[in-house]
Scaffold this active site. Structure first.
Site, PDB file in Angstrom:
ATOM      1  N   ASN A 136       0.864  -1.190   0.000  1.00 11.23           N
ATOM      2  CA  ASN A 136       0.000   0.000   0.000  1.00 11.23           C
ATOM      3  C   ASN A 136       0.893   1.230   0.000  1.00 11.23           C
ATOM      4  OD1 ASN A 136      -1.811   2.033   0.501  1.00 11.23           O
ATOM      5  ND2 ASN A 136      -2.291   1.399   2.602  1.00 11.23           N
ATOM      6  N   TRP A 137       0.964   1.897  -1.159  1.00 12.30           N
ATOM      7  CA  TRP A 137       1.902   3.020  -1.296  1.00 12.30           C
ATOM      8  C   TRP A 137       1.358   4.321  -0.712  1.00 12.30           C
ATOM      9  CZ3 TRP A 137       4.399   2.733  -6.870  1.00 12.30           C
ATOM     10  CH2 TRP A 137       5.079   1.519  -7.002  1.00 12.30           C
ATOM     11  N   LYS A 138       0.092   4.347  -0.370  1.00 15.46           N
ATOM     12  CA  LYS A 138      -0.535   5.545   0.213  1.00 15.46           C
ATOM     13  C   LYS A 138      -0.299   6.779  -0.675  1.00 15.46           C
ATOM     14  CE  LYS A 138       0.031   3.375   4.678  1.00 15.46           C
ATOM     15  NZ  LYS A 138       0.144   3.524   6.115  1.00 15.46           N
TER      16      LYS A 138
ATOM     17  N   HIS B 237      -9.307   0.899   5.175  1.00 17.69           N
ATOM     18  CA  HIS B 237      -8.037   1.102   5.876  1.00 17.69           C
ATOM     19  C   HIS B 237      -8.279   2.039   7.058  1.00 17.69           C
ATOM     20  CE1 HIS B 237      -3.927   2.379   6.663  1.00 17.69           C
ATOM     21  NE2 HIS B 237      -3.536   1.293   6.018  1.00 17.69           N
TER      22      HIS B 237
ATOM     23  N   GLU C 165      -6.717   4.487   8.108  1.00 17.73           N
ATOM     24  CA  GLU C 165      -6.539   5.912   7.792  1.00 17.73           C
ATOM     25  C   GLU C 165      -7.798   6.486   7.140  1.00 17.73           C
ATOM     26  OE1 GLU C 165      -2.877   5.443   5.602  1.00 17.73           O
ATOM     27  OE2 GLU C 165      -1.840   4.942   7.461  1.00 17.73           O
TER      28      GLU C 165
ATOM     29  N   GLU D  29      -5.158  -5.266  10.721  1.00 13.60           N
ATOM     30  CA  GLU D  29      -4.168  -4.205  10.876  1.00 13.60           C
ATOM     31  C   GLU D  29      -4.373  -3.484  12.204  1.00 13.60           C
ATOM     32  OE1 GLU D  29      -2.298  -3.007   6.968  1.00 13.60           O
ATOM     33  OE2 GLU D  29      -3.978  -1.677   7.290  1.00 13.60           O
TER      34      GLU D  29
ATOM     35  N   GLY E  99       2.674   2.059  10.791  1.00 10.10           N
ATOM     36  CA  GLY E  99       3.595   3.176  10.615  1.00 10.10           C
ATOM     37  C   GLY E  99       4.303   3.601  11.892  1.00 10.10           C
TER      38      GLY E  99
ATOM     39  N   SER F 193       3.676  -2.404  10.394  1.00 11.59           N
ATOM     40  CA  SER F 193       5.132  -2.452  10.521  1.00 11.59           C
ATOM     41  C   SER F 193       5.709  -3.833  10.217  1.00 11.59           C
ATOM     42  CB  SER F 193       5.558  -1.972  11.916  1.00 11.59           C
ATOM     43  OG  SER F 193       5.133  -0.627  12.115  1.00 11.59           O
TER      44      SER F 193
ATOM     45  N   GLY G 225       2.957  -1.278   4.322  1.00  8.99           N
ATOM     46  CA  GLY G 225       2.996   0.155   4.048  1.00  8.99           C
ATOM     47  C   GLY G 225       4.415   0.594   3.727  1.00  8.99           C
ATOM     48  N   GLY G 226       5.110   1.126   4.736  1.00  5.76           N
ATOM     49  CA  GLY G 226       6.442   1.713   4.552  1.00  5.76           C
ATOM     50  C   GLY G 226       7.415   0.827   3.782  1.00  5.76           C
TER      51      GLY G 226
HETATM   52  C1  PEP Z   1      -0.569   0.033   6.317  1.00  7.27           C
HETATM   53  O1  PEP Z   1      -0.734   1.239   6.303  1.00  7.27           O
HETATM   54  O2  PEP Z   1      -1.430  -0.715   5.811  1.00  7.27           O
HETATM   55  C2  PEP Z   1       0.632  -0.492   6.933  1.00  7.27           C
HETATM   56  C3  PEP Z   1       0.617  -1.738   7.317  1.00  7.27           C
HETATM   57  O3  PEP Z   1       1.669   0.396   7.112  1.00  7.27           O
HETATM   58  P1  PEP Z   1       3.109   0.071   7.746  1.00  7.27           P
HETATM   59  O4  PEP Z   1       3.585  -1.239   7.131  1.00  7.27           O
HETATM   60  O5  PEP Z   1       3.965   1.220   7.343  1.00  7.27           O
HETATM   61  O6  PEP Z   1       2.909  -0.069   9.202  1.00  7.27           O
END
Ligand code: PEP
Length: 252
Positions: free
Chosen positions: A9-11, A97, A99, A169, A175, A215, A236-237
């Site tokens: 997920n590149w956001k 999600h 967010e 999640e 994050g 994470s 994510g990251g």
């Molecule tokens: C996400 O936003 O779906 C996610 C899992 O982010 P991160 O891996 O950066 O925690």
């Protein structure tokens, strides 16, 4: 048996040329992937069509949207419909999600409408559930997640729900660098799987992919993915770096 799947997920990251470059790097690095693993890549809306072209030759990689409208069509300025996504041949779409729930006020009802429209148009929803730190600390996280699951998905038929992918999640791990331990993640995944079993039976509950997100990195993916009910990750990251992303996908 559930499909093993890792989705990036590149956001709100990467412009057009950066998107093109990162997808090319991922495609090259994906030569090392075991054949049973699939990848999803979720860049921003304007680049989805081009991204689909870039992965067309690679049977293990598909493109994913990060969001969709809960409306079919009409006067909803700025929205993108499930039918539009389907018309470019898109495979997956992330829904609900944390967010989106937190910053854009998405409720379980809105998420349910999005799931319905995606299924109607043949796009696979990746539906996110998870608790915040307060719910984790006060011990009510399992009942909260089950409530989200029921509200968003339990109106679906067996045939419909078997087309859905679920991502657990924990919000406190997104994050933050804080990961759920493999045991914490497995506890929730098992509980989701058991609940799906209770409602839909073994065929469906064993077939639905349950992804972990929060994470997930190259250094913890092996221990997370070795849990019985974790079928992959929503990343994510670490998905913004091709070699980290592929290392995670190679962790089964
Ligand atoms: C996400 O936003 O779906 C996610 C899992 O982010 P991160 O891996 O950066 O925690």
């Amino acid at each position: 048996m559930a499909q093993k799947l890792v989705v990036g997920n590149w956001k709100l990251n990467k412009n057009f040329s950066e998107t093109e470059l990162l997808i090319k790097e991922i495609v090259d690095a994906a030569a090392t992937l075991p054949p049973f693993v699939k990848l999803g890549i979720a860049p921003a809306f304007p680049f989805l069509h081009h991204a689909i072209g870039l992965v067309q030759e690679h049977a293990q990689i598909d493109i994913c949207a990060q969001n969709v409208s809960n409306h079919d069509a009409g006067a909803y300025t700025g929205e993108v419909s499930a039918e539009m996504l389907a018309s470019i041949g898109l495979k997956y779409c992330i829904v609900g999600h944390s967010e989106r729930r937190e910053y854009f006020g998405e409720t379980n009802l809105v998420i349910r409408e999005k799931v319905d429209l995606l299924l109607k148009n043949g796009v696979t929803p990746i539906v996110c559930f998870g608790e915040n730190l307060t719910l984790r600390t006060n011990g009510s996280y399992l009942s909260y997640i089950i409530e989200q699951l029921e509200a968003c998905l339990f109106h679906l038929t067996k045939e419909e729900v078997s087309k859905v992918i679920i991502a657990y999640e924990p919000i406190w791990a997104i994050g933050t660098g804080e990961t759920a331990s493999p045991e914490q993640a497995q506890e929730v995944h098992k509980s989701i799987r058991n609940h799906l079993f209770g409602k839909y039976g073994a065929d469906v509950s064993e077939q639905i992919s349950l992804l972990y997100g929060g994470s997930c990195k190259p250094n913890n993916a092996v221990s997370l993915f070795s849990q019985a009910d974790i079928d992959g990750g929503l990343i994510g990251g670490a998905a913004l770096n091709a070699s980290d992303f592929i290392q995670i996908a190679n962790s089964f």
